[in-house]
Design a protein around this motif. Structure first.
Motif, PDB file in Angstrom:
ATOM      1  N   SER A   1     -15.871   7.448   2.445  1.00 34.65           N
ATOM      2  CA  SER A   1     -16.446   7.314   3.779  1.00 34.65           C
ATOM      3  C   SER A   1     -16.234   5.864   4.237  1.00 34.65           C
ATOM      4  CB  SER A   1     -17.953   7.610   3.709  1.00 34.65           C
ATOM      5  OG  SER A   1     -18.596   6.984   4.783  1.00 34.65           O
ATOM      6  N   ILE A   2     -15.507   5.710   5.329  1.00 32.27           N
ATOM      7  CA  ILE A   2     -15.259   4.339   5.820  1.00 32.27           C
ATOM      8  C   ILE A   2     -15.730   4.266   7.274  1.00 32.27           C
ATOM      9  CG2 ILE A   2     -13.294   3.876   4.282  1.00 32.27           C
ATOM     10  CD1 ILE A   2     -11.419   4.510   6.643  1.00 32.27           C
ATOM     11  N   LYS A   3     -16.091   3.067   7.723  1.00 32.11           N
ATOM     12  CA  LYS A   3     -16.632   2.917   9.079  1.00 32.11           C
ATOM     13  C   LYS A   3     -15.521   3.069  10.121  1.00 32.11           C
ATOM     14  CE  LYS A   3     -19.958  -0.150  11.476  1.00 32.11           C
ATOM     15  NZ  LYS A   3     -20.518   0.875  12.309  1.00 32.11           N
ATOM     16  N   PHE A   4     -14.412   2.400   9.867  1.00 31.11           N
ATOM     17  CA  PHE A   4     -13.270   2.475  10.780  1.00 31.11           C
ATOM     18  C   PHE A   4     -11.969   2.414   9.986  1.00 31.11           C
ATOM     19  CE2 PHE A   4     -15.510   2.496  14.645  1.00 31.11           C
ATOM     20  CZ  PHE A   4     -16.595   1.629  14.546  1.00 31.11           C
ATOM     21  N   PRO A   5     -10.903   3.043  10.494  1.00 28.25           N
ATOM     22  CA  PRO A   5      -9.594   2.945   9.827  1.00 28.25           C
ATOM     23  C   PRO A   5      -9.003   1.558  10.041  1.00 28.25           C
ATOM     24  CG  PRO A   5      -9.367   4.098  11.925  1.00 28.25           C
ATOM     25  CD  PRO A   5     -10.833   3.848  11.749  1.00 28.25           C
ATOM     26  N   VAL A   6      -8.152   1.138   9.140  1.00 28.02           N
ATOM     27  CA  VAL A   6      -7.472  -0.156   9.285  1.00 28.02           C
ATOM     28  C   VAL A   6      -5.972   0.118   9.404  1.00 28.02           C
ATOM     29  CG1 VAL A   6      -7.033  -2.420   8.253  1.00 28.02           C
ATOM     30  CG2 VAL A   6      -9.263  -1.325   7.945  1.00 28.02           C
ATOM     31  N   PHE A   7      -5.480   0.108  10.629  1.00 25.96           N
ATOM     32  CA  PHE A   7      -4.040   0.305  10.855  1.00 25.96           C
ATOM     33  C   PHE A   7      -3.273  -0.945  10.429  1.00 25.96           C
ATOM     34  CE2 PHE A   7      -2.994   4.163  13.244  1.00 25.96           C
ATOM     35  CZ  PHE A   7      -4.248   4.625  13.641  1.00 25.96           C
ATOM     36  N   ASP A   8      -2.090  -0.762   9.924  1.00 20.59           N
ATOM     37  CA  ASP A   8      -1.238  -1.921   9.642  1.00 20.59           C
ATOM     38  C   ASP A   8      -0.742  -2.559  10.950  1.00 20.59           C
ATOM     39  OD1 ASP A   8      -1.210  -1.813   6.744  1.00 20.59           O
ATOM     40  OD2 ASP A   8      -0.026   0.015   6.950  1.00 20.59           O
ATOM     41  N   LEU A   9      -0.484  -1.727  11.945  1.00 20.97           N
ATOM     42  CA  LEU A   9      -0.018  -2.270  13.221  1.00 20.97           C
ATOM     43  C   LEU A   9      -0.376  -1.307  14.360  1.00 20.97           C
ATOM     44  CD1 LEU A   9       1.675  -4.219  15.028  1.00 20.97           C
ATOM     45  CD2 LEU A   9       3.700  -2.843  14.402  1.00 20.97           C
ATOM     46  N   LEU A  10      -0.911  -1.877  15.427  1.00 26.63           N
ATOM     47  CA  LEU A  10      -1.103  -1.097  16.658  1.00 26.63           C
ATOM     48  C   LEU A  10      -0.269  -1.745  17.746  1.00 26.63           C
ATOM     49  CD1 LEU A  10      -4.942  -0.341  16.578  1.00 26.63           C
ATOM     50  CD2 LEU A  10      -3.050   1.233  16.107  1.00 26.63           C
TER      51      LEU A  10
ATOM     52  N   ARG B   1       0.801  -1.233   0.000  1.00 28.21           N
ATOM     53  CA  ARG B   1       0.000   0.000   0.000  1.00 28.21           C
ATOM     54  C   ARG B   1       0.827   1.273   0.000  1.00 28.21           C
ATOM     55  NH1 ARG B   1      -2.133  -3.940   2.835  1.00 28.21           N
ATOM     56  NH2 ARG B   1      -0.842  -3.481   4.651  1.00 28.21           N
ATOM     57  N   ASP B   2       2.107   1.131  -0.213  1.00 27.92           N
ATOM     58  CA  ASP B   2       3.027   2.279  -0.291  1.00 27.92           C
ATOM     59  C   ASP B   2       3.041   3.132   0.973  1.00 27.92           C
ATOM     60  OD1 ASP B   2       3.538   5.263  -2.285  1.00 27.92           O
ATOM     61  OD2 ASP B   2       4.992   3.716  -1.638  1.00 27.92           O
ATOM     62  N   ARG B   3       2.629   2.536   2.081  1.00 31.08           N
ATOM     63  CA  ARG B   3       2.776   3.237   3.376  1.00 31.08           C
ATOM     64  C   ARG B   3       2.623   2.219   4.491  1.00 31.08           C
ATOM     65  NH1 ARG B   3      -2.838   6.721   4.017  1.00 31.08           N
ATOM     66  NH2 ARG B   3      -4.226   4.967   4.532  1.00 31.08           N
ATOM     67  N   PHE B   4       3.026   2.643   5.700  1.00 29.98           N
ATOM     68  CA  PHE B   4       2.915   1.786   6.898  1.00 29.98           C
ATOM     69  C   PHE B   4       2.232   2.619   7.976  1.00 29.98           C
ATOM     70  CE2 PHE B   4       3.585  -1.434   9.872  1.00 29.98           C
ATOM     71  CZ  PHE B   4       4.375  -1.033  10.935  1.00 29.98           C
ATOM     72  N   THR B   5       0.991   2.268   8.314  1.00 31.74           N
ATOM     73  CA  THR B   5       0.253   3.039   9.307  1.00 31.74           C
ATOM     74  C   THR B   5       0.369   2.334  10.653  1.00 31.74           C
ATOM     75  OG1 THR B   5      -1.760   1.839   8.670  1.00 31.74           O
ATOM     76  CG2 THR B   5      -1.367   3.971   7.620  1.00 31.74           C
ATOM     77  N   VAL B   6       0.882   3.033  11.624  1.00 30.62           N
ATOM     78  CA  VAL B   6       1.189   2.417  12.919  1.00 30.62           C
ATOM     79  C   VAL B   6       0.724   3.323  14.065  1.00 30.62           C
ATOM     80  CG1 VAL B   6       3.551   3.383  12.898  1.00 30.62           C
ATOM     81  CG2 VAL B   6       3.039   1.392  14.330  1.00 30.62           C
TER      82      VAL B   6
END
Ligand SMILES: O=C(O)[C@H](O)[C@@H](O)[C@H](O)[C@H](O)COP(=O)(O)O
Length: 265
Positions: A150-159, A42-47
């Motif tokens: 519009s999305i219901k919740f974000p999807v983090f790659d890692l928490l 996804r060309d990014r890492f959301t943490v």
């Protein structure tokens, strides 16, 4: 391992280490792996990063890794104290000292609360999870995760989550009404049993939408709560409510914390 967390589709990966250094190396291996896979896909890492003892354990080995594309990271805080960003109680301040000062994550990719929005007076009773700081932080998540959609919740790659001796995680505390929050992505809590009292926190649905969730717990002070979590499925502790819907769950423990658990050798 007599793991009683059997009501999840996928068993969590539980690792216990003799020393915190060994834990940090293994945690850095996982973070580096997930970062590379997320960026590839996804060309990014959301943490999301928690406070407490976690940032030091996270950074100890990770800050020396050369194979991380730091410029592709989008960093949020799983919870944050509503104090100035340079205050010693700030999770941002703690993570800056332990990690951000040592690796080249672009500042604009480190998403902090705006403590200047803090309202002097407490929110009105009926909407006491809503607060200018929490609303602003939720808007920052919407910008990064939803954009125009519009999305219901974000999807983090890692928490990356800690766990308190009472079983809290993020700033979601046992028996607190926030455990029932099913709409907000970010909620305000003004009565945190763990000081300081005023915080914002990711909500449970956001945590459970993550692709990967990793708990990090060390020290003998966590042995009793970990025993309760792993052995008593009936208790509804916040940390026990973390059951990623379509994600993977990891536990990084040291032997002091896991001493009451029966783990496979
Ligand atoms: O802002 C916070 O206080 C943390 O995010 C909190 O949720 C922390 O993770 C636990 O309290 C565990 O803290 P320790 O790892 O220091 O015990």
């Amino acid at each position: 391992m007599s793991l009683k967390l059997l009501d999840r589709m996928e068993q969590p990966t539980v690792r216990s280490f003799t020393t915190s250094n060994e834990l940090s190396v293994s945690l850095a291996d996982l973070v580096t792996k997930l970062s590379a896979e997320s960026i590839e896909a996804r060309d990014r890492f959301t943490v999301g990063i928690s406070g407490g003892s976690l940032p030091k354990l996270l950074a100890a080995d990770l800050k020396h890794r050369k194979d991380v594309k730091w410029d592709k990271w989008e960093v949020f805080f799983c919870d944050e104290r509503i104090v100035p960003l340079e205050h010693e109680d700030s999770n941002y301040f703690l993570c800056k000292k332990e990690l951000f000062d040592h690796v080249p994550i672009p500042p604009e990719k480190i998403h902090t609360i705006d403590p200047n929005l803090a309202s002097e007076n407490e929110p009105k009773e009926e909407d006491d999870s809503i607060d200018p700081v929490a609303e602003d932080y939720e808007k920052q998540l919407i910008d990064v995760f939803a954009g125009a959609k519009s999305i219901k919740f974000p999807v983090f790659d890692l928490l990356l989550l800690g766990i308190g001796p009472d079983g809290h995680t993020c700033s979601l505390f046992p028996g607190h009404r926030l455990l029932d929050e099913g709409v907000l992505w970010v909620a305000y809590i003004g009565d945190s049993p763990k000081p300081p009292p005023k915080r914002v926190t990711l909500t449970l649905p956001v945590v459970n939408h993550a692709r990967n969730v990793a708990f990090v717990a060390t020290g003998s002070g966590k042995q009793d709560i970990l025993y309760q979590i792993f052995e008593d499925p009936s208790s509804k502790l916040p940390s026990q409510l973390v059951k990623p819907t379509n994600g993977k769950l990891y536990w990084f423990l040291d032997d002091a914390a896991s001493s009451k658990l029966i783990l496979p050798k």
